[in-house]
Each structure stands twice: as structure tokens, then as C-alpha cells.
Design a protein around this motif. Structure first.
Motif, PDB file in Angstrom:
ATOM      1  N   ARG A   1      74.775 -37.331  13.110  1.00 51.90           N
ATOM      2  CA  ARG A   1      74.595 -35.912  13.260  1.00 51.90           C
ATOM      3  C   ARG A   1      73.746 -35.394  12.037  1.00 51.90           C
ATOM      4  N   HIS A   2      72.618 -35.156  11.986  1.00 54.48           N
ATOM      5  CA  HIS A   2      72.078 -34.609  10.876  1.00 54.48           C
ATOM      6  C   HIS A   2      71.353 -33.019  11.116  1.00 54.48           C
ATOM      7  N   GLU A   3      71.909 -32.203   9.894  1.00 51.05           N
ATOM      8  CA  GLU A   3      71.328 -30.957  10.089  1.00 51.05           C
ATOM      9  C   GLU A   3      70.622 -30.548   8.828  1.00 51.05           C
ATOM     10  N   VAL A   4      69.533 -29.714   9.241  1.00 58.99           N
ATOM     11  CA  VAL A   4      68.766 -28.972   8.057  1.00 58.99           C
ATOM     12  C   VAL A   4      69.490 -27.863   7.633  1.00 58.99           C
ATOM     13  N   VAL A   5      69.850 -27.640   6.383  1.00 59.20           N
ATOM     14  CA  VAL A   5      70.407 -26.506   5.877  1.00 59.20           C
ATOM     15  C   VAL A   5      69.227 -25.842   5.055  1.00 59.20           C
ATOM     16  N   VAL A   6      68.892 -24.491   5.209  1.00 63.30           N
ATOM     17  CA  VAL A   6      67.902 -24.074   4.581  1.00 63.30           C
ATOM     18  C   VAL A   6      68.716 -23.054   3.512  1.00 63.30           C
ATOM     19  N   GLU A   7      68.098 -23.061   2.262  1.00 63.03           N
ATOM     20  CA  GLU A   7      68.613 -22.293   1.152  1.00 63.03           C
ATOM     21  C   GLU A   7      67.581 -21.624   0.414  1.00 63.03           C
ATOM     22  N   GLY A   8      68.168 -20.593  -0.178  1.00 62.83           N
ATOM     23  CA  GLY A   8      67.182 -19.636  -0.958  1.00 62.83           C
ATOM     24  C   GLY A   8      67.960 -19.508  -2.372  1.00 62.83           C
ATOM     25  N   SER A   9      66.885 -19.182  -3.556  1.00 62.32           N
ATOM     26  CA  SER A   9      67.664 -18.948  -4.699  1.00 62.32           C
ATOM     27  C   SER A   9      66.632 -17.944  -5.438  1.00 62.32           C
ATOM     28  N   ASP A  10      67.451 -16.794  -6.163  1.00 63.72           N
ATOM     29  CA  ASP A  10      66.824 -15.838  -6.755  1.00 63.72           C
ATOM     30  C   ASP A  10      66.820 -16.278  -8.330  1.00 63.72           C
TER      31      ASP A  10
ATOM     32  N   ARG B   1      74.449 -35.239   6.457  1.00 63.23           N
ATOM     33  CA  ARG B   1      74.992 -35.703   7.436  1.00 63.23           C
ATOM     34  C   ARG B   1      76.210 -35.008   7.889  1.00 63.23           C
ATOM     35  N   TYR B   2      76.476 -34.536   9.196  1.00 66.78           N
ATOM     36  CA  TYR B   2      77.874 -33.961   9.516  1.00 66.78           C
ATOM     37  C   TYR B   2      78.386 -34.822  10.577  1.00 66.78           C
ATOM     38  N   ARG B   3      79.808 -34.629  10.408  1.00 69.98           N
ATOM     39  CA  ARG B   3      80.578 -35.279  11.277  1.00 69.98           C
ATOM     40  C   ARG B   3      81.776 -34.138  11.715  1.00 69.98           C
ATOM     41  N   PHE B   4      82.272 -34.438  12.735  1.00 75.95           N
ATOM     42  CA  PHE B   4      83.798 -33.504  12.833  1.00 75.95           C
ATOM     43  C   PHE B   4      84.800 -33.981  12.117  1.00 75.95           C
ATOM     44  N   SER B   5      85.529 -33.064  11.568  1.00 78.92           N
ATOM     45  CA  SER B   5      86.657 -33.366  10.487  1.00 78.92           C
ATOM     46  C   SER B   5      87.622 -33.905  11.660  1.00 78.92           C
ATOM     47  N   THR B   6      88.736 -34.929  10.818  1.00 80.90           N
ATOM     48  CA  THR B   6      89.721 -35.491  11.667  1.00 80.90           C
ATOM     49  C   THR B   6      90.693 -34.408  11.805  1.00 80.90           C
TER      50      THR B   6
END
Length: 479
Positions: free
Chosen positions: A344-353, A443-448
Motif C-alpha cells: 500500500r502506498h499513500e500520497v501525503v500532502v504537506e504545507g509549510s509556512d 508505504r503503509y502497512r497495518f501495525s501488528t
């Protein structure tokens, strides 16, 4: 006309009409909440640009003549009101043309939305809802017996939905043939729900049994939907139970709800009364008027003719998945998850000021409503409601080709656009929009179970790298 009516399917008619109408109600409310932001005048993919290049005959919609966010809301609220009346059973108490007209108006209104919805409305359950709405329009009202042709066509729709999905899997990834698909699916599906973590950690023998059960429910059971009673009712019950397991472990908008509703087309009143002895006996309905018989016969005849293309597709070497063969989304091909991704891949959108984008301490993540983000946040239940933006973020992580909508999303975040921000769960910049935005791939995976006890996290993620380097509004003006 005894050959025309199916008097022993009154309960089925009630479930079919009210259940499909309930899904239309959710769909129209979803349009009110999301369509203007995604596709409206100031949307990510404005309708006006689409209709400027696509003709009405290619994609029929009232919005080819005129579009505004106000008109969209009027259409959607009108559709929601009409759908609510059908859920309450009000038009069904009148003459048979009244619910017919109501459902055809729902069909036309939602078709206008879907046909200009572009990638945000490209899901198979949009076509499923349109087809189901058109078919149940011809079930008539309580003043006539349910037409047998329409009951049987509802079963044919369910057959294509289930058997098509089963064939897609058998012809698809090896994981469906070696029974390992469910080792991964609960974790990698588009939008896990609160029970997905627990389902993922069930024993592997259970996951293999899930795959065997899925193949049985989709490749064997659909044929028995056309068997004599009570066999057809038993087949319908198996479909319903299999769909409830999907409801418990995932978020698939109204796909499972419509499937469950359609399964009742194979359940007759006699079988129900044998199981639920307290149900009252049905009353005989008068013969249907000739005009109703002719209209229903013509409609089902049209649907039978249109069935040629999806029937051929079922036996084609390159079976199409979730395909429409006409611009009205009638008699479609269905199917999903021909292959199951193992990571599983996830796109994380971030911002910075921060003044300098290299300052990592200034970056803060935007949280979406449904898709995984913060590892400590437990997955939520949203289905049968459809979070369109979150779903497209899943496809984006898989490498979607059309990313115009995502580029515009980043621009809207830089602008601090309030309607767009309301589509998200939280805005990390409530005072003023950020100077920069970027997108990282994880990359995401469920925790154990042990990891969750120790950290409280539902997810464990690993940074893969930048998908979009830091950008500013000046980047957009240069582009």
C-alpha cells in the motif's frame, strides 16, 4: 394477464424500489456536498471546460446547455427530495406511471451529473446505480402486480454484477487462483474501515477460505438465481451474506448496498412467509392496464437487446471491467479487483509556512477524511457515502495518468480555498495559507497487534520519497 405479473414478489418490489431510491438519495446528497468543489465553476476539473470539448451526443447531460453551481444544487436537491419520497413509498401508492416517472427523472438527473463528472464519476457503481434506477422504474405501483420481466431482469443485472466480478478475478492476478488474495486485500483496499485491521490479522487459513467463498458466491451461486423457489431465494441469501462481509470490512460507496437490494429480486413472498410466519399474506392486485404491459414489454425488450454487448464481454478473452457500451449507462459490464496489490502506498500532502522550504520543521500534513494519513488515526466508516477525492488519492498513489485534478488541488491549498479545505478532515493552516506545498509518497502497512499495543498506531509507514517537490503559487503562474 397471469403471464405478465409476478404476484408473489411484492416484498421484493418494495425492497428494490425503496432500496435503489435510498442509494439515489445518498448519491444526490454526495453531489450537493462535493460536485461544486470538484467540478463546479471554481472546481478542480470545471464542467464548462469539459462541455466545451465534448458534445451532448457523446455524453448527454442538461449541463451542456447551461451549468452553474446553483443549477447543480437545484437539480441535486430535487433529486434527493424525489428519492426520499420513493424511500417513503409515496409514489408507489398511486397509479403505476407515477413511480415510473419518478425513477426515470432520478435516472435522467443523475445521468446528467455522471456524464460530466469526468474522473470523479468514473466508478463502476455510478453505472450500476443508473442501470438499477432505470430497471426498477418499470416495477409499477401497488395497484398492479410486479412485472415478471422486470423481476427477471433485476436478476440478470445481479448475475452480470457477480459473475462478471468472479470472472475478472479468475482471469486476473495469480493471487485469486492460488487463494492468497485476501492476505493483502484488507490492508491494500482503497479505503479500509474500522474492522479492516482486525480482518487483516485473521489466520491465513481464514483468508484462503474467504477466497474460496468469494469464488463460490460469484462463479457458482449466480446461476441458481434463476432456479425454482426456494433455491433462488437460498442463492440470494448467499449473495446477501457475502456482501454484508464486504460491508463489514471495507468502504465501497453504495456498491454493496445496491447488490444486496438487487438480490431480493430472487426472494419470493412464499419463502419469506415460511421463514417469517408473522408476515401477512399478500393481496391479489388487479390486472395491469394494457398501456403498462406495452410500456414494460418495450422497455425490457430494449434492455434484452442491449444485453448482447455485456454478454459477449463475459466470454471475451480480454474481459472489460466496469464498462458502459452506450452513453446512457444501460446494461453495463461490471467487475472489480482483478488483481490485488501487495503493498500500500499513500500520497501525503504537506504545507509549510517557513521562509525556506528546506526547513523540515515547518512542514505539516493535510489530513483527508477517509484515506489513511496519521498512523494513529483509526480508519473510519463512510460507505455507503462516497468520498470521491479520497478515492482518487488512492489511484494517484498507484500511478494514475491523469493528474490534472491533483495539480489544481495543490493550487487550491496554496490559495487557502475554503470550499476545498472543507473537503478535508483538518486544515493545518487555519490562519493563512502556506507558502509551499509538496507531496510525499509513503508505504503503509497495518501495525501488528504488538506494535499497536506499544505505540497505539493502526498504521506503520515508511518514507518512499518526494512525489511533488515544494511548489508555490508563482510556480503555477509560470506554468
Amino acid at each position: 394477464m397471469e403471464w405478465f405479473g409476478a404476484a408473489d414478489y411484492e416484498f421484493a418490489r418494495q425492497v428494490l424500489q425503496r432500496g435503489v431510491a435510498a442509494c439515489y438519495l445518498i448519491a444526490f446528497i454526495s453531489a450537493v456536498n462535493q460536485f461544486p468543489v470538484l467540478l463546479g465553476d471554481h472546481g478542480l476539473l470545471p464542467v464548462s471546460r469539459f462541455t466545451a470539448h465534448v458534445r451532448f451526443r457523446q455524453s448527454p447531460s442538461v449541463f451542456h446547455w447551461y451549468y452553474s453551481d446553483r443549477v447543480l444544487r437545484i437539480l441535486a436537491w430535487t433529486g434527493a427530495t424525489l428519492a426520499a419520497a420513493l424511500v417513503a413509498g409515496l409514489p408507489q401508492q398511486g397509479p403505476p406511471w407515477l413511480p415510473m416517472l419518478a425513477f426515470l427523472l432520478l435516472f435522467a438527473g443523475y445521468l446528467s451529473i455522471v456524464n460530466v463528472g469526468q474522473t470523479f464519476y468514473s466508478f463502476g457503481w455510478e453505472s450500476l446505480l443508473l442501470e438499477a434506477g432505470f430497471v426498477v422504474a418499470f416495477l409499477g405501483s401497488e395497484q398492479v402486480a410486479p412485472p415478471l420481466f422486470v423481476i427477471l431482469f433485476c436478476r440478470w443485472l445481479l448475475f452480470r454484477l457477480e459473475f462478471g466480478a468472479g470472472l475478472i478475478k479468475i482471469r486476473g492476478g495469480r493471487e485469486w487462483r492460488d487463494l492468497t488474495a485476501l492476505y493483502y486485500h484488507h490492508e491494500t483496499q482503497p479505503m479500509p474501515n474500522p474492522l479492516s485491521w482486525f480482518a487483516h490479522h485473521l489466520p491465513r487459513w481464514f483468508h484462503r477460505s474467504e477466497v474460496v467463498g468469494n469464488h463460490f458466491a460469484q462463479l457458482v451461486v449466480p446461476f441458481f438465481l434463476f432456479a425454482p423457489q426456494p433455491i433462488a431465494s437460498v442463492a440470494a441469501l448467499i449473495v446477501i451474506l457475502s456482501q454484508f462481509w464486504l460491508v463489514l470490512t471495507g468502504n465501497f460507496a453504495w456498491l454493496n448496498a445496491v447488490t444486496i437490494v438487487l438480490a431480493f429480486s430472487a426472494v419470493d413472498d412464499g419463502t419469506l412467509r415460511a421463514l417469517l410466519t408473522w408476515l401477512p399474506a399478500g393481496q391479489a392486485a388487479p390486472d395491469a392496464p394494457l398501456w403498462f404491459v406495452l410500456v414494460v414489454s418495450l422497455a425490457t425488450g430494449l434492455l434484452v437487446v442491449l444485453s448482447y454487448w455485456p454478454l459477449r464481454n463475459l466470454f471475451a478473452r480480454r474481459q472489460l471491467m466496469n464498462a458502459s457500451f452506450n452513453r446512457y449507462h444501460l446494461v453495463n459490464a461490471y467487475g472489480a479487483f482483478g488483481t490485488v496489490t501487495r503493498q500500500r502506498h499513500e500520497v501525503v500532502v504537506e504545507g509549510s509556512d517557513a521562509a525556506d522550504p528546506a526547513d523540515e520543521t515547518g512542514w505539516r500534513a493535510y489530513e483527508f477524511r477517509g484515506k489513511p494519513g496519521d498512523p494513529v488515526r483509526r480508519p473510519r466508516q463512510f460507505a455507503p457515502y462516497h468520498l470521491r477525492l479520497d478515492w482518487l488519492m488512492w489511484f494517484l498513489a498507484l500511478g494514475a495518468r491523469d493528474t490534472r485534478w491533483f495539480e489544481m488541488l495543490l493550487v487550491r491549498l496554496l490559495e487557502g480555498d475554503r470550499p476545498t479545505l472543507r473537503m478535508l478532515r483538518a486544515n493545518p493552516f487555519p490562519q493563512a495559507p502556506p507558502r509551499y506545498v509538496r507531496a510525499r509518497l509513503y508505504r503503509y502497512r497495518f501495525s501488528t497487534p504488538a506494535e499497536r499495543r506499544e505505540t497505539g498506531e493502526w498504521w506503520v509507514r515508511t518514507d518512499v520519497g518526494l512525489l511533488v517537490a515544494p511548489i508555490t503559487l508563482s510556480w503555477r503562474s509560470r506554468a
